[in-house]
Design a protein around this motif. Structure first.
Motif, PDB file in Angstrom:
ATOM      1  N   ALA A  42     -13.912  11.132   1.035  1.00  0.00           N
ATOM      2  CA  ALA A  42     -12.786  10.211   0.865  1.00  0.00           C
ATOM      3  C   ALA A  42     -11.900  10.220   2.104  1.00  0.00           C
ATOM      4  O   ALA A  42     -11.438   9.168   2.555  1.00  0.00           O
ATOM      5  CB  ALA A  42     -11.980  10.591  -0.373  1.00  0.00           C
ATOM      6  N   THR A  43     -11.689  11.393   2.661  1.00  0.00           N
ATOM      7  CA  THR A  43     -10.887  11.500   3.881  1.00  0.00           C
ATOM      8  C   THR A  43     -11.557  10.754   5.029  1.00  0.00           C
ATOM      9  O   THR A  43     -10.899  10.031   5.784  1.00  0.00           O
ATOM     10  CB  THR A  43     -10.679  12.985   4.250  1.00  0.00           C
ATOM     11  N   ALA A  44     -12.867  10.909   5.152  1.00  0.00           N
ATOM     12  CA  ALA A  44     -13.612  10.199   6.199  1.00  0.00           C
ATOM     13  C   ALA A  44     -13.579   8.691   5.972  1.00  0.00           C
ATOM     14  O   ALA A  44     -13.466   7.912   6.922  1.00  0.00           O
ATOM     15  CB  ALA A  44     -15.056  10.704   6.246  1.00  0.00           C
ATOM     16  N   LEU A  45     -13.662   8.272   4.721  1.00  0.00           N
ATOM     17  CA  LEU A  45     -13.619   6.841   4.412  1.00  0.00           C
ATOM     18  C   LEU A  45     -12.255   6.252   4.761  1.00  0.00           C
ATOM     19  O   LEU A  45     -12.177   5.156   5.330  1.00  0.00           O
ATOM     20  CB  LEU A  45     -13.943   6.610   2.934  1.00  0.00           C
ATOM     21  N   ILE A  46     -11.183   6.966   4.464  1.00  0.00           N
ATOM     22  CA  ILE A  46      -9.846   6.491   4.821  1.00  0.00           C
ATOM     23  C   ILE A  46      -9.718   6.363   6.337  1.00  0.00           C
ATOM     24  O   ILE A  46      -9.190   5.367   6.842  1.00  0.00           O
ATOM     25  CB  ILE A  46      -8.760   7.416   4.240  1.00  0.00           C
ATOM     26  N   ALA A  47     -10.223   7.339   7.066  1.00  0.00           N
ATOM     27  CA  ALA A  47     -10.180   7.271   8.534  1.00  0.00           C
ATOM     28  C   ALA A  47     -10.952   6.056   9.037  1.00  0.00           C
ATOM     29  O   ALA A  47     -10.497   5.351   9.943  1.00  0.00           O
ATOM     30  CB  ALA A  47     -10.736   8.556   9.141  1.00  0.00           C
ATOM     31  N   HIS A  48     -12.098   5.789   8.439  1.00  0.00           N
ATOM     32  CA  HIS A  48     -12.899   4.612   8.816  1.00  0.00           C
ATOM     33  C   HIS A  48     -12.130   3.323   8.545  1.00  0.00           C
ATOM     34  O   HIS A  48     -12.090   2.422   9.383  1.00  0.00           O
ATOM     35  CB  HIS A  48     -14.224   4.603   8.043  1.00  0.00           C
ATOM     36  N   ILE A  49     -11.516   3.236   7.387  1.00  0.00           N
ATOM     37  CA  ILE A  49     -10.754   2.034   7.020  1.00  0.00           C
ATOM     38  C   ILE A  49      -9.603   1.814   7.997  1.00  0.00           C
ATOM     39  O   ILE A  49      -9.397   0.696   8.478  1.00  0.00           O
ATOM     40  CB  ILE A  49     -10.235   2.161   5.566  1.00  0.00           C
ATOM     41  N   LYS A  51      -9.261   2.865  11.091  1.00  0.00           N
ATOM     42  CA  LYS A  51      -9.750   2.530  12.427  1.00  0.00           C
ATOM     43  C   LYS A  51     -10.371   1.138  12.475  1.00  0.00           C
ATOM     44  O   LYS A  51     -10.060   0.339  13.351  1.00  0.00           O
ATOM     45  CB  LYS A  51     -10.781   3.570  12.873  1.00  0.00           C
ATOM     46  N   THR A  52     -11.212   0.826  11.517  1.00  0.00           N
ATOM     47  CA  THR A  52     -11.953  -0.433  11.519  1.00  0.00           C
ATOM     48  C   THR A  52     -11.056  -1.643  11.275  1.00  0.00           C
ATOM     49  O   THR A  52     -11.217  -2.677  11.906  1.00  0.00           O
ATOM     50  CB  THR A  52     -13.068  -0.395  10.467  1.00  0.00           C
ATOM     51  N   TYR A  53     -10.115  -1.492  10.352  1.00  0.00           N
ATOM     52  CA  TYR A  53      -9.300  -2.636   9.943  1.00  0.00           C
ATOM     53  C   TYR A  53      -7.869  -2.580  10.474  1.00  0.00           C
ATOM     54  O   TYR A  53      -7.053  -3.428  10.122  1.00  0.00           O
ATOM     55  CB  TYR A  53      -9.319  -2.754   8.411  1.00  0.00           C
ATOM     56  N   SER A  54      -7.589  -1.608  11.316  1.00  0.00           N
ATOM     57  CA  SER A  54      -6.272  -1.467  11.954  1.00  0.00           C
ATOM     58  C   SER A  54      -5.128  -1.499  10.947  1.00  0.00           C
ATOM     59  O   SER A  54      -4.143  -2.222  11.109  1.00  0.00           O
ATOM     60  CB  SER A  54      -6.076  -2.559  13.014  1.00  0.00           C
ATOM     61  N   ILE A  55      -5.299  -0.727   9.881  1.00  0.00           N
ATOM     62  CA  ILE A  55      -4.249  -0.597   8.882  1.00  0.00           C
ATOM     63  C   ILE A  55      -3.982   0.889   8.660  1.00  0.00           C
ATOM     64  O   ILE A  55      -4.791   1.736   9.027  1.00  0.00           O
ATOM     65  CB  ILE A  55      -4.622  -1.268   7.539  1.00  0.00           C
ATOM     66  N   GLN A  56      -2.847   1.178   8.067  1.00  0.00           N
ATOM     67  CA  GLN A  56      -2.515   2.555   7.725  1.00  0.00           C
ATOM     68  C   GLN A  56      -2.584   2.712   6.211  1.00  0.00           C
ATOM     69  O   GLN A  56      -2.015   1.908   5.471  1.00  0.00           O
ATOM     70  CB  GLN A  56      -1.127   2.919   8.222  1.00  0.00           C
ATOM     71  N   VAL A  57      -3.292   3.724   5.762  1.00  0.00           N
ATOM     72  CA  VAL A  57      -3.360   4.044   4.343  1.00  0.00           C
ATOM     73  C   VAL A  57      -2.371   5.182   4.104  1.00  0.00           C
ATOM     74  O   VAL A  57      -2.580   6.297   4.563  1.00  0.00           O
ATOM     75  CB  VAL A  57      -4.784   4.469   3.920  1.00  0.00           C
ATOM     76  N   ILE A  73     -11.499  -0.969  -3.181  1.00  0.00           N
ATOM     77  CA  ILE A  73     -11.154  -0.636  -1.796  1.00  0.00           C
ATOM     78  C   ILE A  73     -11.074  -1.901  -0.953  1.00  0.00           C
ATOM     79  O   ILE A  73     -10.151  -2.079  -0.158  1.00  0.00           O
ATOM     80  CB  ILE A  73     -12.160   0.371  -1.204  1.00  0.00           C
ATOM     81  N   ALA A  74     -12.029  -2.804  -1.140  1.00  0.00           N
ATOM     82  CA  ALA A  74     -12.017  -4.075  -0.404  1.00  0.00           C
ATOM     83  C   ALA A  74     -10.772  -4.893  -0.757  1.00  0.00           C
ATOM     84  O   ALA A  74     -10.146  -5.487   0.123  1.00  0.00           O
ATOM     85  CB  ALA A  74     -13.286  -4.866  -0.687  1.00  0.00           C
ATOM     86  N   ASP A  75     -10.410  -4.915  -2.031  1.00  0.00           N
ATOM     87  CA  ASP A  75      -9.189  -5.624  -2.448  1.00  0.00           C
ATOM     88  C   ASP A  75      -7.960  -5.040  -1.772  1.00  0.00           C
ATOM     89  O   ASP A  75      -7.084  -5.766  -1.308  1.00  0.00           O
ATOM     90  CB  ASP A  75      -9.013  -5.567  -3.980  1.00  0.00           C
ATOM     91  N   PHE A  76      -7.888  -3.704  -1.732  1.00  0.00           N
ATOM     92  CA  PHE A  76      -6.773  -3.040  -1.072  1.00  0.00           C
ATOM     93  C   PHE A  76      -6.705  -3.421   0.407  1.00  0.00           C
ATOM     94  O   PHE A  76      -5.637  -3.788   0.922  1.00  0.00           O
ATOM     95  CB  PHE A  76      -6.909  -1.517  -1.210  1.00  0.00           C
ATOM     96  N   ILE A  77      -7.829  -3.355   1.108  1.00  0.00           N
ATOM     97  CA  ILE A  77      -7.862  -3.709   2.538  1.00  0.00           C
ATOM     98  C   ILE A  77      -7.423  -5.155   2.725  1.00  0.00           C
ATOM     99  O   ILE A  77      -6.607  -5.453   3.611  1.00  0.00           O
ATOM    100  CB  ILE A  77      -9.271  -3.487   3.131  1.00  0.00           C
TER     101      ILE A  77
END
Length: 83
Positions: A42-49, A51-57, A73-77
Motif C-alpha cells: 500500500a505504501t508503494a502504491l501511494i508513492a506510485h500514485i 509520482k505518476t499523477y502528481s498529486i499528494q495523498v 483508487i481511480a475515483d480518488f485520483i
C-alpha cells in the motif's frame, strides 16, 4: 476515467504479479482482504500514485476516501486531479 482505471489496473497487476487469468482479480475486488496488496504494498502504491499523477495523498485523504479497490483508487485520483 476509463483510461485511468485501465492504467491503474495494469500497474497493480504488474507490480504485484497478479496473473492475467486470475478470475478473482477485478477492478472491484478488495485488494487487501483478498491478499493482493499488504501494508508495504500500500505504501508503494501511494508513492506510485503521487509520482505518476502528481498529486499528494494525505493522511486526511486516507481517512476520508475508501481506497480498497482499483475502482475506488481511480475515483480518488480522478477527484484529486479535478481539483
Amino acid at each position: 476515467m476509463q483510461d485511468l482505471l485501465e492504467q491503474l489496473e495494469q500497474h497493480i497487476r504488474t507490480r504485484y504479479e497478479i496473473e492475467s487469468d486470475d478470475d478473482d482479480f477485478t477492478v472491484d475486488v478488495h485488494l487487501f482482504d483478498y491478499g493482493y496488496i499488504d501494508s508495504i504494498g500500500a505504501t508503494a502504491l501511494i508513492a506510485h500514485i503521487e509520482k505518476t499523477y502528481s498529486i499528494q495523498v494525505t493522511n486526511q485523504d486516507l481517512m476520508l476516501y475508501s481506497m480498497n479497490t482499483v475502482r475506488e483508487i481511480a475515483d480518488f485520483i480522478h477527484k484529486k486531479i479535478a481539483r
